[in-house]
Design an enzyme around this catalytic site. Structure first.
Site, mmCIF file in Angstrom:
data_model
loop_
_atom_site.group_PDB
_atom_site.id
_atom_site.type_symbol
_atom_site.label_atom_id
_atom_site.label_comp_id
_atom_site.label_asym_id
_atom_site.label_seq_id
_atom_site.Cartn_x
_atom_site.Cartn_y
_atom_site.Cartn_z
ATOM 1 N N GLU A 1 9.794 16.729 14.337
ATOM 2 C CA GLU A 1 10.124 16.575 12.920
ATOM 3 C C GLU A 1 9.237 17.527 12.112
ATOM 4 O O GLU A 1 8.012 17.393 12.120
ATOM 5 C CB GLU A 1 9.862 15.129 12.499
ATOM 6 C CG GLU A 1 10.326 14.823 11.100
ATOM 7 C CD GLU A 1 9.978 13.399 10.678
ATOM 8 O OE1 GLU A 1 8.846 12.962 10.966
ATOM 9 O OE2 GLU A 1 10.817 12.749 10.049
ATOM 10 N N GLU B 1 9.679 1.904 10.524
ATOM 11 C CA GLU B 1 10.747 2.867 10.221
ATOM 12 C C GLU B 1 10.101 4.233 10.287
ATOM 13 O O GLU B 1 9.277 4.571 9.428
ATOM 14 C CB GLU B 1 11.298 2.631 8.809
ATOM 15 C CG GLU B 1 11.945 1.277 8.585
ATOM 16 C CD GLU B 1 13.273 1.152 9.297
ATOM 17 O OE1 GLU B 1 13.862 2.171 9.687
ATOM 18 O OE2 GLU B 1 13.713 0.006 9.488
ATOM 19 N N LYS C 1 0.847 -1.195 0.000
ATOM 20 C CA LYS C 1 0.000 0.000 0.000
ATOM 21 C C LYS C 1 0.882 1.244 0.000
ATOM 22 O O LYS C 1 1.486 1.607 1.006
ATOM 23 C CB LYS C 1 -0.936 0.050 1.214
ATOM 24 C CG LYS C 1 -2.048 1.062 0.981
ATOM 25 C CD LYS C 1 -2.585 1.708 2.238
ATOM 26 C CE LYS C 1 -1.864 2.940 2.698
ATOM 27 N NZ LYS C 1 -1.917 4.120 1.824
ATOM 28 N N CYS D 1 13.549 11.571 5.736
ATOM 29 C CA CYS D 1 13.524 11.147 7.144
ATOM 30 C C CYS D 1 14.859 11.392 7.816
ATOM 31 O O CYS D 1 14.924 11.688 9.005
ATOM 32 C CB CYS D 1 13.125 9.682 7.241
ATOM 33 S SG CYS D 1 14.126 8.600 6.220
HETATM 34 P P1 NDP Z 1 2.328 8.728 7.418
HETATM 35 O O1 NDP Z 1 2.626 8.052 8.691
HETATM 36 O O2 NDP Z 1 1.285 9.755 7.388
HETATM 37 O O3 NDP Z 1 1.936 7.687 6.286
HETATM 38 C C1 NDP Z 1 2.781 6.601 5.927
HETATM 39 C C2 NDP Z 1 1.939 5.532 5.277
HETATM 40 O O4 NDP Z 1 1.029 5.015 6.245
HETATM 41 C C3 NDP Z 1 1.091 6.029 4.121
HETATM 42 O O5 NDP Z 1 0.999 5.019 3.149
HETATM 43 C C4 NDP Z 1 -0.239 6.255 4.793
HETATM 44 O O6 NDP Z 1 -1.304 6.211 3.905
HETATM 45 C C5 NDP Z 1 -0.280 5.068 5.728
HETATM 46 N N1 NDP Z 1 -1.221 5.196 6.817
HETATM 47 C C6 NDP Z 1 -1.722 6.320 7.395
HETATM 48 N N2 NDP Z 1 -2.560 5.991 8.403
HETATM 49 C C7 NDP Z 1 -2.608 4.638 8.451
HETATM 50 C C8 NDP Z 1 -3.287 3.699 9.266
HETATM 51 N N3 NDP Z 1 -4.101 4.069 10.258
HETATM 52 N N4 NDP Z 1 -3.100 2.390 9.025
HETATM 53 C C9 NDP Z 1 -2.289 1.973 8.042
HETATM 54 N N5 NDP Z 1 -1.613 2.816 7.231
HETATM 55 C C10 NDP Z 1 -1.764 4.136 7.446
HETATM 56 O O7 NDP Z 1 3.726 9.300 6.918
HETATM 57 P P2 NDP Z 1 3.978 10.193 5.647
HETATM 58 O O8 NDP Z 1 3.483 9.520 4.420
HETATM 59 O O9 NDP Z 1 3.502 11.554 5.980
HETATM 60 O O10 NDP Z 1 5.571 10.149 5.550
HETATM 61 C C11 NDP Z 1 6.383 10.976 6.273
HETATM 62 C C12 NDP Z 1 6.935 10.267 7.483
HETATM 63 O O11 NDP Z 1 7.636 9.100 7.078
HETATM 64 C C13 NDP Z 1 7.937 11.109 8.209
HETATM 65 O O12 NDP Z 1 7.737 11.009 9.594
HETATM 66 C C14 NDP Z 1 9.264 10.472 7.833
HETATM 67 O O13 NDP Z 1 10.280 10.698 8.757
HETATM 68 C C15 NDP Z 1 8.890 9.043 7.736
HETATM 69 N N6 NDP Z 1 9.875 8.314 6.944
HETATM 70 C C16 NDP Z 1 10.748 7.474 7.584
HETATM 71 C C17 NDP Z 1 11.740 6.815 6.876
HETATM 72 C C18 NDP Z 1 12.697 5.890 7.565
HETATM 73 O O14 NDP Z 1 13.438 5.203 6.870
HETATM 74 N N7 NDP Z 1 12.752 5.828 8.885
HETATM 75 C C19 NDP Z 1 11.880 6.996 5.435
HETATM 76 C C20 NDP Z 1 10.905 7.888 4.861
HETATM 77 C C21 NDP Z 1 9.949 8.518 5.606
HETATM 78 P P3 NDP Z 1 -1.923 7.565 3.336
HETATM 79 O O15 NDP Z 1 -0.809 8.406 2.850
HETATM 80 O O16 NDP Z 1 -2.765 7.051 2.263
HETATM 81 O O17 NDP Z 1 -2.646 8.181 4.482
#
Ligand code: NDP
Length: 502
Positions: free
Chosen positions: A396, A254, A179, A295
């Site tokens: 962040e 992550e 997803k 990130c």
């Molecule tokens: P989110 O946590 O908002 O979303 C990440 C994913 O989770 C998306 O596909 C989102 O779907 C999905 N999601 C949201 N709510 C749910 C739920 N209740 N159940 C299951 N899936 C869900 O993060 P962002 O997309 O805003 O990404 C940014 C974040 O990711 C930052 O905090 C960044 O630091 C972190 N990140 C960490 C990395 C690492 O390697 N540690 C690498 C890259 C990013 P949808 O978008 O459709 O809501």
């Protein structure tokens, strides 16, 4: 996309069961980059059921590792064949520059090649034989695919983050439901078409896109799933971990980072202009690449007091020359933020920083250029005179915002670098190798760069300490996350146990 079905469930492309679609917006100009199907929870449940049936059927996990490795290599070839198209999709969807998207596709390719090689040579980590002191007994520990995996990726590196999951999951012999973020699904849809072309058997990879909040429960709160690999924000990671807990489903998360970049005065005192210029350049790139939506972005500059003023002045001068624009324009060095909503969040953090008393050095506004008015652009922003009481330093922001803190001793620099609930990545700049080694060992972060910043390799583990997550991606551990461990005790000459005498 654009009328074609985008959900891939049970080896067939489908529209959403309720006909729902979503406009995917190009953040460079607000135009519609594509219209995609939006899955319902029922679609998600069907995708999980298809992956479950494919795993339980056993054919995929029984496929010889050499065949699975060959398939991964084919995927790598197709990625390179379609590199330009995939990179353009990623740029239209995320806003990042085409140059960066091309690097992403090369990195995705290298991940597939790495896992092809890792499992192709001898099956990866095949386990070990244990001498239990009885020559009749063969005691061995083996690794087997963990089962059905749900793979959830964020919007900042859509295909790259997804590849860190799909490649090892395929290599291990798992089946999966992927997803992508609802904000950036385009490259992942195109990529799943490539997987199909490469010969991934039906139902081994399933794809649903749609709102995480809507699909989350169907994907994560189910005993049908054996492993959830999630990359995204701390709040979502916590929610998913809780949803998985009732079924004791293994979860690897992550999460975010608030990453320090520590600069010692000796980079200038060493007298070679190169160390100083490289430090300024890497701090600049570390925080402003992809408009800070990384990130591991080095968003906290922690600089030695004696050079701090000069360093910040040099940094601000460079930040003001960064060319912001549409990622498709080769002249652009960085693109927009991913959406209007995200820009609003970044702007709120800038206002917060000002209200907290941080000193705005540069940026803090949208670009004045009318050509950029339709996009979600924001200027590289630097705040000096920050301290650990400020939320702008602790949270962040995920945007082009650098905060500056100052130190006078090595111990203070280390303490500041570790004073975060996160622990994803850190950078250290020094001309003193012994000091560099001392400091990198003292920092509690998953990746530490010494006199460099931002680089990684598919062969080395990636992940965080603290609230930056648990588990690791990439490297050998990135494969073992997708495996269960089984101990097999084989007695080749069985005799009675003889415990009970009656
Ligand atoms: P989110 O946590 O908002 O979303 C990440 C994913 O989770 C998306 O596909 C989102 O779907 C999905 N999601 C949201 N709510 C749910 C739920 N209740 N159940 C299951 N899936 C869900 O993060 P962002 O997309 O805003 O990404 C940014 C974040 O990711 C930052 O905090 C960044 O630091 C972190 N990140 C960490 C990395 C690492 O390697 N540690 C690498 C890259 C990013 P949808 O978008 O459709 O809501």
């Amino acid at each position: 996309m654009d009328g074609e079905p985008d959900l891939y469930i049970g080896g067939a492309w489908r529209h959403a069961s309720d006909g729902g679609t979503r406009d995917v917006i190009n953040p460079a100009d607000g135009s519609v980059a594509g219209v995609v199907d939006e899955a319902t929870p029922d679609d998600a449940r069907q995708a999980v059921a298809a992956a479950r049936a494919a795993f339980d059927d056993g054919a995929w996990r029984a496929t010889p590792v050499a065949e699975r490795a060959a398939l991964l290599d084919r995927v790598a070839e197709l990625l390179q064949r379609d590199k330009e198209d995939l990179a353009a999709l990623e740029t239209r969807d995320t806003g990042k520059t085409l140059a960066e998207s091309r690097i992403d596709i090369d990195d995705v390719t290298s991940v597939f090649r790495y896992y092809a090689k890792l499992v192709g040579v001898d099956g990866g980590d095949t386990g070990r034989i244990i001498d239990v002191g009885n020559p009749a007994v063969i005691s061995r520990v083996v690794r087997e695919p963990i089962g059905v995996c749900v793979l959830i990726a964020p919007w900042n590196y859509p295909l790259l983050q997804m590849s860190w999951k799909i490649a090892p999951a395929l290599a291990a012999g798992c089946t999966m439901v992927a997803k992508p973020s609802e904000v950036t699904p385009l490259s992942t849809i195109a990529f799943v078409h490539l997987l199909e072309e490469a010969g991934v058997p039906p139902s081994v990879v399933n794809l649903v896109q749609g709102s995480g909040a809507v699909l989350g429960e169907a994907l994560t709160a189910t005993a049908e799933v054996d492993f959830i690999s999630f990359t995204g924000g701390l709040a979502t990671g916590t929610t998913i971990s809780k949803m998985a807990a009732d079924n004791v489903t293994k979860v690897a998360v992550e999460l975010g980072g608030k990453n320090p970049h520590i600069v010692f005065a000796d980079v200038r005192d060493a007298g070679d202009g190169d160390s100083w210029a490289a430090a300024v350049d890497h701090v600049l790139t570390g925080v402003f690449l992809h408009s800070g939506q990384v990130c591991s972005a080095g968003t906290r500059l922690i600089v030695e007091e004696s050079v701090a003023d000069d360093f910040v002045t040099a940094l601000a001068a460079r930040a003001e020359t960064i060319r912001i624009g549409d990622g498709m324009d080769p002249a652009s060095e960085t693109g927009p933020l991913v959406s209007e909503q995200h820009r609003a969040k970044v702007e709120a953090y800038v206002e917060l920083g000002i209200s907290e008393g941080a000193k705005l050095i540069t940026g803090g506004a949208r670009p004045a250029d009318p050509a950029l008015a339709k996009g979600s652009f924001y200027l590289p922003t630097i705040f000096d005179r920050c301290d650990r009481s400020m939320r702008i330093v602790r949270e962040e922001t995920f945007g082009p915002i650098l905060t500056v803190e100052r130190f006078t001793t090595e111990a203070e620099a280390i303490a500041l670098g570790n004073d975060t609930e996160y622990g994803l990545a850190a950078g250290v700049r020094t001309s003193d190798a012994a000091r560099g080694e001392r400091v990198v060992r003292a920092l509690r972060h998953g990746t530490v760069w010494l006199n460099d910043f931002g680089y990684y390799t598919a062969a080395a583990e990636w992940g965080g300490f603290g609230k930056s997550g648990n588990g690791r991606e990439l490297g050998p551990t990135g494969l073992t996350e997708y495996q269960e461990i089984k101990h097999i005790w084989h007695n080749t000459a069985p005799t009675a146990a003889g415990w009970f005498k009656g």
